[in-house]
Design an enzyme around this catalytic site. Structure first.
Site, PDB file in Angstrom:
ATOM      1  N   LYS A 223     -45.479  63.690  64.144  1.00 31.08           N
ATOM      2  CA  LYS A 223     -44.146  63.199  64.521  1.00 31.08           C
ATOM      3  C   LYS A 223     -44.178  61.959  65.414  1.00 31.08           C
ATOM      4  O   LYS A 223     -43.233  61.176  65.415  1.00 31.08           O
ATOM      5  CB  LYS A 223     -43.332  64.312  65.169  1.00 31.08           C
ATOM      6  CG  LYS A 223     -42.927  65.379  64.169  1.00 31.08           C
ATOM      7  CD  LYS A 223     -41.801  66.237  64.674  1.00 31.08           C
ATOM      8  CE  LYS A 223     -41.346  67.226  63.628  1.00 31.08           C
ATOM      9  NZ  LYS A 223     -42.211  68.434  63.587  1.00 31.08           N
TER      10      LYS A 223
ATOM     11  N   GLU B 265     -32.522  66.227  68.062  1.00 27.34           N
ATOM     12  CA  GLU B 265     -32.681  67.670  68.007  1.00 27.34           C
ATOM     13  C   GLU B 265     -34.167  67.974  67.931  1.00 27.34           C
ATOM     14  O   GLU B 265     -34.960  67.108  67.606  1.00 27.34           O
ATOM     15  CB  GLU B 265     -31.997  68.197  66.756  1.00 27.34           C
ATOM     16  CG  GLU B 265     -32.780  67.967  65.451  1.00 27.34           C
ATOM     17  CD  GLU B 265     -32.947  66.494  65.043  1.00 27.34           C
ATOM     18  OE1 GLU B 265     -32.085  65.679  65.431  1.00 27.34           O
ATOM     19  OE2 GLU B 265     -33.952  66.183  64.367  1.00 27.34           O
TER      20      GLU B 265
ATOM     21  N   SER C 143     -50.688  68.745  59.397  1.00 25.39           N
ATOM     22  CA  SER C 143     -49.647  67.982  60.104  1.00 25.39           C
ATOM     23  C   SER C 143     -49.686  68.124  61.620  1.00 25.39           C
ATOM     24  O   SER C 143     -49.243  67.226  62.336  1.00 25.39           O
ATOM     25  CB  SER C 143     -48.270  68.375  59.569  1.00 25.39           C
ATOM     26  OG  SER C 143     -48.083  69.777  59.644  1.00 25.39           O
TER      27      SER C 143
END
Ligand SMILES: *Cc1c(COP(=O)(O)O)cnc(C)c1O
Length: 400
Positions: free
Chosen positions: A95, A117, A383
């Site tokens: 991310k 969020e 990930s």
């Protein structure tokens, strides 16, 4: 423009990928989103912007993340299993790739604050990190259930000086967090940028987040060829909103011989409310300003999504995934909670790598596939790392 598969399947001028995407928002917000799109299109051609982003990806995030040949697993499962190590990035997941991009873009537009969020807390931590580094304020909305479950990430965000706002409505998870963050954003967009956590939301967000995540796929393609002399036979990534997967897939969409799997969370089962497999079980619908495959009941009410992996429990999914499913370029499949937890332990104990529960879904599918497929080169997108999940797994799924 979408007839042909290429590495740059872009949305049409209304922000649609086939039937999915778009901008279901007010006129006022549309104008702001047009400004964001324009700023993005300019930024990505601007040498100063690109240099700053690339400098940070290299020297702050630690890119390129390596590809690791998991020899022990490979021998056991009779396939060559390779891992793209996004878990080694600063803050422990993919991310940070899009968060740095989004915060740089917000700064370029003269915004003072970013708002978002978070589900598992990974996006919140990555965004709070990028905001701290680049000197912007940061408000993070998070469902109360997730605040409890993901305490270490909440503490991290607070140390990084982000304002964490617990959301108490509905199922108190990711969907409600997006709802409330969006309401807050609409009131404050003049000096605030929405920094969405995945390839979801109204156009141009899916396109922007994909662009910042495509580094995963372009690196992986080059690294894989360098290590093995060829392309992988199969690539696999987990699909929540769809950012780590679209990042990896974007490097290989053109390579017709590469089979692509997107793994959705089957959670506890196939019934409504038991899973978060939006493409597999969803119907066309509109959520958070865009059209996608959406989990909903027979009356069209959005269903509660569930997965053992907080980062995957979103009832919708990125519009480009819905399109890639329609044109059958990507196979969307499912893995349940137990299979994911088993893969979590398997990777930890065979390779000494503790994966995020989200990423464990992708690995679990590689292991499942190995029952019928042999001697293939399989690339799995790892990930994120599993530190955030350790206490939860030991409590709920102790290894016996
Ligand atoms: C958030 C998260 C995901 C799911 O989000 P995508 O947008 O589908 O990638 C997957 N893995 C990890 C480690 C995450 O933190």
């Amino acid at each position: 423009m979408q007839e042909k598969i290429n590495n740059n399947i872009l949305p049409d001028k209304n922000g649609f990928y086939g039937n999915y995407g778009g901008q279901y928002i007010t006129e006022e917000l549309k104008e702001e989103f047009d400004r964001i799109e324009k700023a993005f299109l300019e930024a990505k051609e601007d040498e100063t912007f690109k240099n700053e982003l690339n400098y940070l990806l290299k020297n702050y995030v630690g890119r390129p993340s390596p590809i690791f040949y998991a020899k022990n697993l490979s021998e056991k499962y009779n396939n060559n299993i390779y891992l793209k190590r996004e878990d080694l990035n600063h803050t422990g997941a993919h991310k940070i790739n899009h968060c740095l991009g989004e915060v740089l873009l917000a700064k370029r537009m003269g915004k003072k604050k970013v708002i978002a969020e978070t589900g598992a807390g990974q996006h919140g931590v990555a965004l709070a990190t990028a905001a701290a580094l680049l000197g912007l304020e940061c408000d993070i909305y998070m469902g109360e259930v997730d605040v409890e479950k993901e305490k270490p990430n909440v503490e991290r965000m607070r140390i990084l000086n982000a304002n964490v706002i617990p959301v108490k409505s509905g199922s108190k998870t990711l969907k409600e967090a997006v709802d409330e963050a969006f309401v807050a954003y609409i009131k404050s967009y003049k000096d605030t940028m929405y920094a969405i956590g995945s390839v979801v939301g109204p156009h141009p967000f899916p396109m922007i987040v994909e662009y910042f995540q495509s580094v995963v796929g372009s690196e992986a393609r080059e690294q894989f060829i360098e290590q093995t002399g060829d392309l992988p036979d199969i690539i696999i990534a987990c699909v929540g909103g769809g950012s780590n997967s679209i990042g990896l897939f974007s490097g290989f969409l053109n390579d017709e011989n590469v089979k692509i799997y997107g793994v959705e969370p089957l959670g506890k089962g196939t019934k409504l409310g038991e899973n978060a497999a939006s493409i597999t079980y969803g119907k066309d619908g509109i959520l958070h300003g865009f059209k996608c495959k959406l989990l909903q009941d027979e009356n069209g009410n959005v269903a509660n999504a569930y997965s053992v992996a907080s980062g995957l429990d979103y009832p919708g999914v990125g519009p480009k995934h819905c399109f890639l499913n329609d044109i059958k370029r990507v196979n969307y499949v499912t893995v349940n909670d137990i299979e994911a937890v088993n893969a979590f332990y398997e990777l930890s104990q065979k390779e000494g790598i503790i994966p995020a529960l989200e990423s464990s879904h992708a690995l679990a599918y590689a292991l499942k596939l190995s029952e019928s497929v042999k001697n293939k080169n399989i690339l799995v997108n790892l990930s994120g790392r599993g530190d955030k999940d350790i206490a939860f797994v030991l409590d709920k799924f102790p290894k016996v």
